[in-house]
Design an enzyme around this catalytic site. Sequence first.
Site, PDB file in Angstrom:
ATOM      1  N   GLN A   1       0.644  -2.796  -8.211  1.00  0.00           N
ATOM      2  CA  GLN A   1       0.688  -3.985  -9.068  1.00  0.00           C
ATOM      3  C   GLN A   1       1.168  -3.610 -10.472  1.00  0.00           C
ATOM      4  O   GLN A   1       0.611  -2.704 -11.105  1.00  0.00           O
ATOM      5  CB  GLN A   1      -0.711  -4.634  -9.119  1.00  0.00           C
ATOM      6  CG  GLN A   1      -0.765  -5.917  -9.895  1.00  0.00           C
ATOM      7  CD  GLN A   1       0.036  -7.046  -9.234  1.00  0.00           C
ATOM      8  OE1 GLN A   1       0.027  -7.204  -8.012  1.00  0.00           O
ATOM      9  NE2 GLN A   1       0.756  -7.813 -10.037  1.00  0.00           N
TER      10      GLN A   1
ATOM     11  N   LYS B   1      -2.945 -11.586  -2.845  1.00  0.00           N
ATOM     12  CA  LYS B   1      -2.084 -10.873  -1.897  1.00  0.00           C
ATOM     13  C   LYS B   1      -2.909 -10.355  -0.716  1.00  0.00           C
ATOM     14  O   LYS B   1      -2.525 -10.498   0.448  1.00  0.00           O
ATOM     15  CB  LYS B   1      -1.369  -9.715  -2.603  1.00  0.00           C
ATOM     16  CG  LYS B   1      -0.240 -10.194  -3.517  1.00  0.00           C
ATOM     17  CD  LYS B   1       0.264  -9.115  -4.458  1.00  0.00           C
ATOM     18  CE  LYS B   1       1.317  -9.711  -5.400  1.00  0.00           C
ATOM     19  NZ  LYS B   1       1.764  -8.796  -6.448  1.00  0.00           N
TER      20      LYS B   1
ATOM     21  N   ASP C   1       7.806  -4.216  -2.200  1.00  0.00           N
ATOM     22  CA  ASP C   1       8.269  -4.951  -3.381  1.00  0.00           C
ATOM     23  C   ASP C   1       9.787  -4.832  -3.523  1.00  0.00           C
ATOM     24  O   ASP C   1      10.392  -5.573  -4.306  1.00  0.00           O
ATOM     25  CB  ASP C   1       7.609  -4.381  -4.652  1.00  0.00           C
ATOM     26  CG  ASP C   1       6.520  -5.298  -5.196  1.00  0.00           C
ATOM     27  OD1 ASP C   1       6.509  -6.488  -4.819  1.00  0.00           O
ATOM     28  OD2 ASP C   1       5.709  -4.812  -5.989  1.00  0.00           O
TER      29      ASP C   1
END
Length: 301
Positions: free
Chosen positions: A98, A54, A121
């Site tokens: 994460q 990422k 997200d």
Amino acid sequence: MTAELIDGKVHAAAVRAKMRDRVAVLTAQCGQAPGLAVVLVGEDPASEVYVRSKGKQAAGAGMKSFEYRLPAHATQEELLDLIERLNTDPQVHGILVQLPLPGHLESRHVINTISPAKDVDGFHISNVGMVGTGQDAIVPCTPLGCMMMLRHYYDDFRGRTALVIGHSNVVGKPMARLLLNADCTVIIAHKSSTNIPELARLADILVVAAGVPGLVKADWIKPGATVIDVGINRIAAPEIGEGKHRLVGDVDFENVRDVAGAITPVPGGVGPMTIACLLANTLSAFCHQLHLPDEELLLED
Ligand code: NAD
């Protein structure tokens, strides 16, 4: 019939190229690049790989990438303090924690501490609620990527029937909501559903996110249907060497491709689009925070 292959790598490369161009223009215009902060707690090897990838892709798109690592024994308070700091950091426009987090941390509370405007997200309850009620919001990356690929095949979802297999908060539910928001007729199945093959045979669009290798068989498929396989399963592959593994999806790809009209492979389908959509969400968050027009970055072709 052999299904057309929906190449996620090609779609993702196109999204990334578009992001790079827009980031370059906006950075020159604003004197500031979009910034993505990725927070990793602990040392889960799979998470380490995702976080590295990422960060690398964000930097490759001309964004600023910030990585924060906390030890596996970090307390909830330490993690929340870090998120609060990132929420007010003007260099950071997107924050991603994460998952999964170590068991002693409350993921739901952690995610809801991220500013909804920086929640790239799309997991904050406010973004979930907005997407659920058909309002503009940050959409979770994996279903967003699926939707972007589906848009290449369907200008209009009205009159189409979709079956989404899997009802997780990360993939299945937001996927179903996006299809429903596009006026598709949507059926959702999950592990307690008893008649999935019959439901699948109704579907023009089948999105599978169950985490069960080879779950979807060729005789479940309506001829010509579009099949999006989200599943990523690591299975033993003694044929390529002792102790070796390979990645497979939730669809019996070799047989389903003879019946479907279009299908995503695993690997190389949905996966690459997920990270590309994270960049798109970060750019979109940047635009909103700097009051720049967002130019419908995401769900156009
Ligand atoms: P999850 O475990 O949270 O949810 C699985 C869902 O599938 C549940 O709703 C469950 O009821 C359903 N299910 C399980 N077994 C089933 C069965 N036999 N029949 C019908 N439904 C069944 O998983 P998730 O996070 O939604 O992920 C699903 C899969 O997608 C996993 O393989 C995961 O690795 C993969 N994934 C891929 C990406 C990507 O970028 N490609 C992103 C997220 C998840």
